[in-house]
Design a protein around this motif. Structure first.
Motif: not given
Length: 443
Positions: A51, A35-36, A58, A55-56, A134, A277, A197, A138, A273, A32
């Protein structure tokens, strides 16, 4: 190599077992973070925001994978500690079947509802399409996410934390390189980040599952183990469901918080973000140490060695603080350095927002780590109602305070909601842990 956690000095046993676990989760988080990092450095601020926003969502899928990992791991740990290898192999195959069904359901849900969720959390139009792209990719990789988590949970349950570390170290390092290749050489944008990923996580999953199947064949069993057991599935679900619900509600809470943050625009979104992370890297690493504590507690309960539980908790706390204090100093004193890794502009609003988040939140890592280790004991002992009560209290307060403090104090108020929830949740976890240890002494 399988390791019996019921013999040896607790402090030595936990260090030897937990350090590879910590290394594994560090590399897992690199997926992760990479990715960011690549999105922010090589594509732009909007890509970083996209991203981070995706992510939130995912995290909801990750919650189910985490629950599957914990449920299987605790049950297998207990069977391994009791040397019931026939039932252990049946528990593994039962988990694999159940996870396959669960994964299919979640993939369908992801395809149908991810778009609606992005709109519900007020995703700005400038990043909406990248978020959608994204998430679509995913969701295709969910089987890799689930089976990798289950496989590593089983390895850990049998006392082997090194094998998954090796696989994940290789695939995570490759992910960074493939991220950069897809984005810079092939100009694939956010899609390149997602496909990298997908590819690298797939490799780690296949290697982990193949190694696990080979390891299981070395366990001494008489006859052919049953492929599926409903009683064992019920035991696994009894542990997995509360953990999944806990992580799911945390994810939903984070989505609500993300929706509040989205109202401040792409720059604050990008700063959050990057900072979240880095925050999640710490929280996830020490949650993994808590999972290691669950394996230790569960094996020792299975072996009937209750006298090793309290020394194990004390050893886990000492180990956690030794590892945590340097991180707190870095995040609080020099937050520009880790936040700046994600960004090109040194004086941007995004950088300022991320630095502010870390400076407010990082000192309270010294509090939340106590909860994470105590929660590991509660899970290993099967005290899931107590575990959920403390976690939901923390989450409920954070979400409510995020909304209230945001209205009163702006972005700073959102960041302040974390420490308040952590302090109260930690108090509850310690209270439940104290009751558990008292009950053991009465036996």
């Amino acid at each position: 190599m399988n390791k019996d956690l019921t013999v040896g000095k607790p402090q030595t046993v936990l260090w030897q077992f937990s350090l590879p676990l910590l290394g594994s989760i560090l590399f897992q988080q690199l997926y992760n973070i990479a990715d960011s990092l690549v999105a922010g450095k090589f594509i732009g601020e909007n890509a970083l925001a996209a991203v981070g926003n995706a992510y939130e969502i995912t995290l909801i899928f990750i919650a189910f994978a985490f629950g599957s990992n914990i449920g299987c791991s605790v049950v297998v740990s207990r069977l391994f500690g009791a040397k019931k290898y026939q039932d252990l192999r049946t528990a593994v195959s039962t988990t694999f079947i159940a996870v396959g069904v669960l994964c299919a359901v979640l993939m369908c849900a992801g395809i149908l509802f991810c778009d609606q969720m992005l709109l519900m959390i007020n995703t700005p139009s400038s990043v909406l399409e990248d978020c959608r792209l994204y998430l679509d990719i995913y969701v295709l990789g969910l089987p890799f996410l689930f089976y990798y988590n289950v496989a590593t949970g089983i390895f850990s349950a049998m006392g082997d934390s090194r094998t998954p570390f090796i696989f994940l170290a290789i695939s995570s390092t490759s992910n960074i390189l493939v991220d950069i290749l897809f984005v810079t050489a092939f100009n694939m944008g956010v899609a390149g980040v997602a496909w990298a990923t997908f590819l690298c996580q797939g490799v780690s999953c296949v290697l982990a599952v193949l190694a696990l199947l080979r390891r299981l064949r070395t366990l001494p069993v008489t006859g052919k183990p049953a492929l599926f057991s409903l009683p064992l599935l019920k035991n696994i679900v009894a542990i997995a469901l509360p953990s999944t619900l806990q992580q799911s509600f945390v994810s939903v809470g984070n989505i609500v918080i993300q929706a509040v943050i989205n109202g401040y625009g792409p720059s604050v979104m990008a700063g959050y973000s990057a900072a979240v992370k880095l925050n999640n890297l710490v929280i996830t690493c020490f949650t993994q140490l808590g999972n290691g504590m669950s394996n230790y507690i569960s094996q020792n309960i299975g072996a009937g060695k209750h006298e090793r539980l309290e020394p194990g908790f004390t050893a886990g706390m000492k180990m956690s603080y030794v590892l945590l204090i340097p991180i707190v100093l870095l995040y609080f004193v020099f937050p520009q350095a880790p936040i700046g890794v994600f960004m090109n502009e040194s004086g941007s609003e995004a950088l300022r927002a991320g630095v502010q988040f870390l400076r407010i939140v990082s000192p309270f890592y010294l509090v939340i780590v106590v909860k994470l280790i105590a929660d590991g004991v509660l899970r290993g002992a099967g005290l899931m109602r107590q575990f959920m009560a403390s976690t939901f209290t923390d989450l409920f307060l954070r979400v409510l305070l995020c909304i209230a403090f945001s209205a009163a104090f702006g972005v700073v108020g959102i960041w302040c909601s974390w420490p308040v929830g952590w302090i109260i949740g930690t108090g509850l976890s310690l209270w439940f842990y104290g009751h558990f240890t008292k009950s053991l002494k009465k036996q």
